[in-house]
Design a protein around this motif. Structure first.
Motif, PDB file in Angstrom:
ATOM      1  N   ASP A   1       0.839  -1.192   0.000  1.00 39.85           N
ATOM      2  CA  ASP A   1       0.000   0.000   0.000  1.00 39.85           C
ATOM      3  C   ASP A   1       0.883   1.255   0.000  1.00 39.85           C
ATOM      4  O   ASP A   1       1.293   1.739   1.051  1.00 39.85           O
ATOM      5  N   GLU A   2       1.187   1.746  -1.194  1.00 45.03           N
ATOM      6  CA  GLU A   2       2.038   2.927  -1.395  1.00 45.03           C
ATOM      7  C   GLU A   2       3.294   2.865  -0.516  1.00 45.03           C
ATOM      8  O   GLU A   2       3.599   3.808   0.229  1.00 45.03           O
ATOM      9  N   PRO A   3       4.061   1.774  -0.585  1.00 45.26           N
ATOM     10  CA  PRO A   3       5.178   1.595   0.344  1.00 45.26           C
ATOM     11  C   PRO A   3       6.370   2.493   0.064  1.00 45.26           C
ATOM     12  O   PRO A   3       7.252   2.615   0.916  1.00 45.26           O
ATOM     13  N   LEU A   4       6.429   3.122  -1.103  1.00 44.35           N
ATOM     14  CA  LEU A   4       7.610   3.909  -1.462  1.00 44.35           C
ATOM     15  C   LEU A   4       7.359   5.411  -1.432  1.00 44.35           C
ATOM     16  O   LEU A   4       8.259   6.198  -1.709  1.00 44.35           O
ATOM     17  N   SER A   5       6.153   5.831  -1.088  1.00 45.57           N
ATOM     18  CA  SER A   5       5.793   7.243  -1.232  1.00 45.57           C
ATOM     19  C   SER A   5       6.555   8.158  -0.271  1.00 45.57           C
ATOM     20  O   SER A   5       6.683   9.354  -0.538  1.00 45.57           O
ATOM     21  N   ALA A   6       7.061   7.615   0.836  1.00 49.88           N
ATOM     22  CA  ALA A   6       7.777   8.454   1.800  1.00 49.88           C
ATOM     23  C   ALA A   6       9.253   8.630   1.453  1.00 49.88           C
ATOM     24  O   ALA A   6       9.959   9.391   2.122  1.00 49.88           O
ATOM     25  N   LEU A   7       9.721   7.936   0.419  1.00 53.41           N
ATOM     26  CA  LEU A   7      11.135   7.986   0.054  1.00 53.41           C
ATOM     27  C   LEU A   7      11.387   9.100  -0.964  1.00 53.41           C
ATOM     28  O   LEU A   7      10.506   9.481  -1.720  1.00 53.41           O
ATOM     29  N   ASP A   8      12.631   9.630  -0.955  1.00 56.00           N
ATOM     30  CA  ASP A   8      12.974  10.641  -1.960  1.00 56.00           C
ATOM     31  C   ASP A   8      13.060   9.984  -3.335  1.00 56.00           C
ATOM     32  O   ASP A   8      13.128   8.760  -3.453  1.00 56.00           O
ATOM     33  N   ARG A   9      13.057  10.817  -4.385  1.00 58.63           N
ATOM     34  CA  ARG A   9      12.911  10.314  -5.749  1.00 58.63           C
ATOM     35  C   ARG A   9      13.991   9.296  -6.124  1.00 58.63           C
ATOM     36  O   ARG A   9      13.700   8.237  -6.674  1.00 58.63           O
ATOM     37  N   GLN A  10      15.252   9.606  -5.818  1.00 53.39           N
ATOM     38  CA  GLN A  10      16.338   8.719  -6.214  1.00 53.39           C
ATOM     39  C   GLN A  10      16.240   7.372  -5.515  1.00 53.39           C
ATOM     40  O   GLN A  10      16.385   6.312  -6.136  1.00 53.39           O
ATOM     41  N   LEU A  11      15.954   7.401  -4.215  1.00 52.16           N
ATOM     42  CA  LEU A  11      15.832   6.151  -3.456  1.00 52.16           C
ATOM     43  C   LEU A  11      14.593   5.385  -3.895  1.00 52.16           C
ATOM     44  O   LEU A  11      14.613   4.149  -3.976  1.00 52.16           O
ATOM     45  N   ARG A  12      13.513   6.112  -4.193  1.00 54.15           N
ATOM     46  CA  ARG A  12      12.292   5.452  -4.647  1.00 54.15           C
ATOM     47  C   ARG A  12      12.530   4.694  -5.945  1.00 54.15           C
ATOM     48  O   ARG A  12      12.068   3.561  -6.114  1.00 54.15           O
ATOM     49  N   GLN A  13      13.271   5.307  -6.879  1.00 57.82           N
ATOM     50  CA  GLN A  13      13.554   4.632  -8.146  1.00 57.82           C
ATOM     51  C   GLN A  13      14.420   3.394  -7.926  1.00 57.82           C
ATOM     52  O   GLN A  13      14.217   2.364  -8.581  1.00 57.82           O
ATOM     53  N   ALA A  14      15.389   3.489  -7.007  1.00 63.36           N
ATOM     54  CA  ALA A  14      16.225   2.322  -6.701  1.00 63.36           C
ATOM     55  C   ALA A  14      15.383   1.206  -6.082  1.00 63.36           C
ATOM     56  O   ALA A  14      15.542   0.027  -6.428  1.00 63.36           O
ATOM     57  N   MET A  15      14.460   1.566  -5.183  1.00 64.78           N
ATOM     58  CA  MET A  15      13.613   0.573  -4.543  1.00 64.78           C
ATOM     59  C   MET A  15      12.619  -0.048  -5.525  1.00 64.78           C
ATOM     60  O   MET A  15      12.247  -1.218  -5.386  1.00 64.78           O
ATOM     61  N   GLN A  16      12.203   0.714  -6.536  1.00 74.32           N
ATOM     62  CA  GLN A  16      11.325   0.152  -7.566  1.00 74.32           C
ATOM     63  C   GLN A  16      12.010  -1.025  -8.251  1.00 74.32           C
ATOM     64  O   GLN A  16      11.406  -2.085  -8.449  1.00 74.32           O
ATOM     65  N   ARG A  17      13.272  -0.828  -8.625  1.00 69.62           N
ATOM     66  CA  ARG A  17      14.020  -1.911  -9.282  1.00 69.62           C
ATOM     67  C   ARG A  17      14.192  -3.099  -8.344  1.00 69.62           C
ATOM     68  O   ARG A  17      14.034  -4.257  -8.755  1.00 69.62           O
ATOM     69  N   GLU A  18      14.504  -2.806  -7.079  1.00 66.59           N
ATOM     70  CA  GLU A  18      14.705  -3.896  -6.117  1.00 66.59           C
ATOM     71  C   GLU A  18      13.412  -4.678  -5.875  1.00 66.59           C
ATOM     72  O   GLU A  18      13.436  -5.907  -5.758  1.00 66.59           O
ATOM     73  N   LEU A  19      12.302  -3.966  -5.780  1.00 68.93           N
ATOM     74  CA  LEU A  19      11.017  -4.641  -5.573  1.00 68.93           C
ATOM     75  C   LEU A  19      10.691  -5.568  -6.732  1.00 68.93           C
ATOM     76  O   LEU A  19      10.234  -6.700  -6.529  1.00 68.93           O
ATOM     77  N   LYS A  20      10.909  -5.084  -7.936  1.00 64.34           N
ATOM     78  CA  LYS A  20      10.611  -5.893  -9.116  1.00 64.34           C
ATOM     79  C   LYS A  20      11.500  -7.137  -9.151  1.00 64.34           C
ATOM     80  O   LYS A  20      11.035  -8.251  -9.423  1.00 64.34           O
ATOM     81  N   ASN A  21      12.781  -6.974  -8.856  1.00 67.42           N
ATOM     82  CA  ASN A  21      13.690  -8.119  -8.821  1.00 67.42           C
ATOM     83  C   ASN A  21      13.314  -9.093  -7.711  1.00 67.42           C
ATOM     84  O   ASN A  21      13.347 -10.319  -7.899  1.00 67.42           O
ATOM     85  N   LEU A  22      12.919  -8.541  -6.561  1.00 67.51           N
ATOM     86  CA  LEU A  22      12.530  -9.387  -5.432  1.00 67.51           C
ATOM     87  C   LEU A  22      11.302 -10.214  -5.772  1.00 67.51           C
ATOM     88  O   LEU A  22      11.222 -11.399  -5.436  1.00 67.51           O
ATOM     89  N   GLN A  23      10.358  -9.601  -6.453  1.00 64.50           N
ATOM     90  CA  GLN A  23       9.138 -10.321  -6.820  1.00 64.50           C
ATOM     91  C   GLN A  23       9.446 -11.529  -7.699  1.00 64.50           C
ATOM     92  O   GLN A  23       8.895 -12.614  -7.525  1.00 64.50           O
TER      93      GLN A  23
END
Length: 371
Positions: free
Chosen positions: A170-192
């Motif tokens: 539920d919007e788990p990345l919205s509190a992160l800054d843009r650069q960290l959010r983009q890095a976490m997007q890639r990590e989430l996709k790889n983790l899935q």
């Protein structure tokens, strides 16, 4: 609307209805007869404006909300009356909700303690979960000793350590800054992909949805407006709402005024002439067309292109791109986004200059049911 085979579905929702009573006393349908399937190892994103029903839908899957009508199955088992802690589902929230007095290892292993998993197995599974999210060896640290991005990883590790069939985010990345959010997007996709389980992800960020999803579910008013792959949602929106909500678009309400040599001529609502190649249209027919800003060119690329003419209203440099606003002869504002590669032709432009914006005759998307 779903293309997933129900037999292979992790989640199957049929005719979901959920009411809320508004402060004024009337009932609001947050979900209005909604059907949805989520397949195994599929990344599905729920996307829509505030109040569209996406968080309500996520909470009914998790068990924190109960449907007023309809059926919910997870792994083929009816779940309507199953409490949250007995569902094979875990949720990652925007707030990480870590226990500040407990170590990272104990935070991650909390669900295993509740289920009575032995110490040796717990230690092994906590270690594996932390390794998956890139936090191996941090079991003894406290949440306050970690950065925001690391705390988000702990929340993910805690959600996957119990090996759920489905992970809800539920919007788990919205509190992160843009650069960290983009890095976490890639990590989430790889983790899935590594976990091989289904993710249902809620976000208000369109770019995030387009980047991460196998399928996007666009919601509005408790109804599904469109389900599809990101490219389909973006390039072939099912209706005017999706066209206007996903990305930026130029929408033209127009009437067919000419048919010749395979080219259709249309007059839009403000009198501007458009030329497109759309077989099957008839003289006098009212249609709605969409042109994305990035589909325009400053110079004609060759045959098969037409132009909109007018005056340059505004020119902005937005990083790699130039954003132009063209005021047509009849007063319509048209937005174009030109790649940085076109800068040699853009930098000399000034507001008030006469301009042509070229687009492919087959570029305009015909909105189904438009006009």
């Amino acid at each position: 609307m779903s293309v997933i085979n129900p037999a292979a579905s992790v989640v199957e929702i049929r005719g979901a209805v959920k009411h809320y009573r508004a402060p004024e006393g009337h009932l609001v349908r947050a979900l209005d007869g909604l059907d949805l399937s989520v397949g195994a190892n599929e990344f599905v994103t729920l996307l829509g404006p505030s109040g569209c029903g996406k968080t309500t839908l996520l909470r009914t899957i998790s068990g924190f909300e109960q449907l007023d009508d309809g059926e919910l199955l997870i792994q083929g088992r009816p779940m309507n009356r199953v409490p949250p802690h007995l569902r094979p589902v875990h949720t990652v929230f925007q707030s990480y909700a870590l226990f500040p007095h407990m170590s990272i290892g104990d935070n991650v292993g909390y669900a295993l303690d509740v289920r009575g998993v032995g110490k040796s197995e717990k230690r092994q599974r906590v270690g594996q979960a932390l390794e998956l999210v890139g936090l191996a060896g941090m079991e003894r640290r406290k949440p306050g000793q970690l950065s925001g991005g690391q705390q988000q990883r702990v929340a993910l590790a805690r959600a996957i350590v119990d090996r759920p069939a489905l992970l809800l985010l539920d919007e788990p990345l919205s509190a992160l800054d843009r650069q960290l959010r983009q890095a976490m997007q890639r990590e989430l996709k790889n983790l899935q992909h590594e976990l091989g389980i289904a993710f249902v992800f809620v976000t208000h960020d369109q770019e995030e949805a387009l980047t991460m999803s196998d399928r996007i579910v666009v919601l509005n008013g408790g109804h599904i407006q469109q389900i599809g792959a990101p490219a389909d949602i973006y390039h072939r929106p099912a209706n005017a709402f999706v066209a206007g909500f996903i990305g930026e678009s130029n929408l033209f309400e127009a009437r067919v005024v000419g048919l010749r040599d395979g080219i259709t001529e249309l007059s839009d609502s403000q009198g501007d002439l458009l030329r497109v190649r759309h077989p099957g249209l008839a003289l006098g027919q009212q249609v709605q067309l969409m042109l994305r800003p990035e589909q325009f060119h400053l110079q004609c690329p060759g045959e098969g292109f037409a132009a909109l003419e007018g005056q340059l209203e505004q020119l902005l440099f937005i990083g790699r791109d130039f954003e132009l606003l063209l005021r047509t002869r009849n007063g319509r504002m048209v937005k174009a986004v030109l790649r940085d590669a076109a800068q040699h032709g853009v930098q000399g432009l000034r507001p008030g200059d006469s301009l042509q914006l070229w687009y492919g005759l087959e570029a305009a998307h015909l909105i189904p049911g438009g006009a």
